[in-house]
Design a protein around this motif. Structure first.
Motif, PDB file in Angstrom:
ATOM      1  N   ARG A   1     -14.666  -3.923  -3.770  1.00 29.89           N
ATOM      2  CA  ARG A   1     -14.990  -4.306  -2.488  1.00 29.89           C
ATOM      3  C   ARG A   1     -14.962  -5.187  -1.772  1.00 29.89           C
TER       4      ARG A   1
ATOM      5  N   LYS B   1     -12.978   6.956  -7.649  1.00 28.88           N
ATOM      6  CA  LYS B   1     -14.078   5.737  -7.598  1.00 28.88           C
ATOM      7  C   LYS B   1     -13.772   4.800  -6.726  1.00 28.88           C
ATOM      8  N   GLY B   2     -12.499   3.713  -7.675  1.00 26.84           N
ATOM      9  CA  GLY B   2     -11.603   3.093  -7.710  1.00 26.84           C
ATOM     10  C   GLY B   2     -11.446   3.329  -7.036  1.00 26.84           C
TER      11      GLY B   2
ATOM     12  N   VAL C   1     -15.680  -2.037  -9.554  1.00 23.60           N
ATOM     13  CA  VAL C   1     -15.519  -1.347  -8.182  1.00 23.60           C
ATOM     14  C   VAL C   1     -15.661  -2.317  -7.260  1.00 23.60           C
ATOM     15  N   SER C   2     -17.441  -2.417  -7.689  1.00 21.19           N
ATOM     16  CA  SER C   2     -18.175  -3.541  -6.422  1.00 21.19           C
ATOM     17  C   SER C   2     -17.395  -4.860  -6.375  1.00 21.19           C
TER      18      SER C   2
ATOM     19  N   ASP D   1     -10.279   4.846  -4.182  1.00 21.86           N
ATOM     20  CA  ASP D   1     -11.150   4.418  -3.136  1.00 21.86           C
ATOM     21  C   ASP D   1     -11.612   2.580  -2.384  1.00 21.86           C
ATOM     22  N   ALA D   2     -12.005   2.160  -3.895  1.00 31.05           N
ATOM     23  CA  ALA D   2     -12.808   1.231  -3.812  1.00 31.05           C
ATOM     24  C   ALA D   2     -11.893  -0.234  -3.182  1.00 31.05           C
TER      25      ALA D   2
ATOM     26  N   ARG E   1     -12.018  -7.238  -0.666  1.00 28.42           N
ATOM     27  CA  ARG E   1     -10.927  -5.938  -0.190  1.00 28.42           C
ATOM     28  C   ARG E   1     -11.967  -6.519   1.666  1.00 28.42           C
ATOM     29  N   ARG E   2     -13.352  -6.211   1.222  1.00 32.95           N
ATOM     30  CA  ARG E   2     -14.069  -6.697   2.775  1.00 32.95           C
ATOM     31  C   ARG E   2     -13.546  -8.045   2.936  1.00 32.95           C
TER      32      ARG E   2
END
Length: 223
Positions: free
Chosen positions: A64, A89-90, A60-61, A92-93, A67-68
């Protein structure tokens, strides 16, 4: 097509990697989250498959982070967790799809094909350059009315050249997109395959299509 696959269960990872290679994907395989993030940041992929529970950095991190940075590569998350909160959570990330272990390779391949279609909805199953035609669905090639038999690597190189046509493709790009992570970039194997391809597709009484662009790479186009 090139896939980044990160899974710390080595037995499962080996099984999935071999299945993907059998489908003619080039695979970069990692068992570590930090390495997977580095690969995602430094190489171009068609699909990224991430286990959530990776050492040093979780899936997940990783999503994130990429995507950033503006990386829009489709991502499939894989985990033993099946709770709805983990799925949310996954997604949405920035994940595009989610698979819960155990899953079948057939299902994974179907999810990959669906994501590729979503990424390129206008892409036809048929590629054409002049009278050279490639059927991506049936994995067949013909020039005029003659069927051309290709190895899996020859097919992958030709697919890349046809998608890029008439623009040239560098040797480095061919290595990156067709071979795996630690392939020796100094080898002349690309030239060997290009020569094999040229003999197969530039048939007698047909105008040459496979061009060597000196100092640049290779292109599929009429002279």
């Amino acid at each position: 097509m090139r896939i980044l696959f990160a899974e710390d269960d080595r037995k499962l990872g080996k099984h999935i990697k071999e299945a993907l290679i059998a489908e003619n994907f080039a695979i970069d395989y990692s068992t570590d989250g930090e390495e997977a993030l580095w690969l995602a940041e430094n190489y171009s992929y068609d699909i990224i498959i991430l286990d959530i529970m990776l050492p040093h950095r979780d899936g997940v991190s990783i999503i994130r982070s990429i995507r950033r940075q503006g990386n829009t590569t489709p991502v499939i998350l894989v985990t033993v967790k099946s709770d709805i909160e983990d799925k949310v959570k996954g997604l949405d990330a920035g994940a595009d799809d989610y698979l819960v272990k155990p899953f079948s390779v057939i299902e994974l391949l179907a999810r990959i094909r669906a994501l590729l279609r979503r990424q390129r909805p206008t892409m036809s199953n048929i590629l054409k350059v002049e009278d050279l035609e490639m059927d991506l669905l049936n994995r067949s090639v013909k020039r005029g009315d003659k069927t051309i038999e290709l190895t899996s690597k020859e097919f992958s190189i030709l697919e890349l050249l046809m998608i890029s046509s008439p623009k040239p493709v560098s040797k480095a790009t061919i290595i990156e997109r067709v071979w795996n992570q630690f392939f020796d970039s100094e080898t002349n194997i690309v030239n060997v395959y290009i020569n094999h391809l040229r003999k197969k597709i530039d048939l007698k009484n047909h105008k040459p299509l496979l061009q060597t662009i000196r100092g640049v790479g290779f292109a599929l186009k009429s002279e």
